[in-house]
Motif scaffolding. Sequence first.
Motif: not given
Length: 391
Positions: A70-77
């Motif tokens: 989830g952190q990775y996804r928010r970083t890419m966002a």
Amino acid sequence: MSDNQTESSAARAVADRMSEAAEAVLAGVSGTERSQLGWGWSESAERERRRWFYTPTDHGGLAVADMAPGQYRRTMALLATGLSEAAYATVTTIMGLENLLDRVEGFAGFSFARQRGRDPGQYRLRIFGTPGERTWGWRFGGHHVSLNNLVVDGELVSSTPCFLGADPAESPLLGAAVLRPLGGVEDLGRALVRSLDESQVAKAVLSPRAPTDIVTGNRASVGAGDRVVPVGGLFRGRFADPRDAGQMDAAHEAAERYYDITEADHQAVELTVEPLGVPASALDADQRALLLALLDCYTGRAPEELVEREAARYAGPLLDEVHFAWAGSLEPGPSSAGAAGACYYRLQGPRLLVEYDNTQRLANHAHSVWRDPEGDFGADVLTAHRAAHHS
């Protein structure tokens, strides 16, 4: 609404999205991860913010390998808020190339003092200041990616330096297709230099041999006399293992020997105050159209709402002051200089410095950078902001 008001509104809309995305990233971390990811705004943080790299070194911040999904996804966002759709696709492709590069090197290349040298998990995010406050910014970087963004008074004011590279620059795909993340960036440069007549070529071509890297390297600021930085100087500190340091030094020296780079070649391409090459004022309409298309490969990295703002800096008569310079092979493939299509070009003008180089790994390793010599890292805006609010 005036053009300035439209630009301000767009810059605010982008900054608002960035702030929301950055707040979501920070909300999902705590403890050690939080201290790696978020830094307050201070003099030491400002010095760190202006340190940037494009080598597989520690770029500073929290690595995506250490993030939960989830952190990775928010970083890419967050990344997506600072890039056009095409730029985001290019960045994510470049990140994935680490797996391909590992195979190219037989899964036994440089270790860079970590378990896996070519590692798509070693892209790092760092946020400076508090999102939503008067001054804050963020940096994302790893091998061949360096994104630097600054928000002041609720507007995105700077997105440079912006570096994208590709190694391999060209890879085979099924169906006789080819993967070239920066292929168009090179092809447009080649199309422009090949369109020049004899007198234009005499001005544009600085040397028959391309430098082994971009000339300005990863300097925090650029200036007259800048030359290629040996690859060992593009890392965060020297290597603890002297063998790694020796390999890096040897790689740079070997590239210089292979391409027969001379002192005259270095002098020919070193950065100057007055731009080198052929000015756009000396180009015909078709050539100017090629130049604008080439510029768009760099200004088009900005979020869609701000692409017009960036492109407007070089519209109409302003384009006349942009110079195009070239070094290396005019054609892809073997050249008289013994380089397999190795090439370099530069676009330089008011508030503009672009460099592209495809020389390393027998011209299958590309580097490209977009810079604002006066306003990289938002230096000009910060100076004005401090004068207005802290005098």
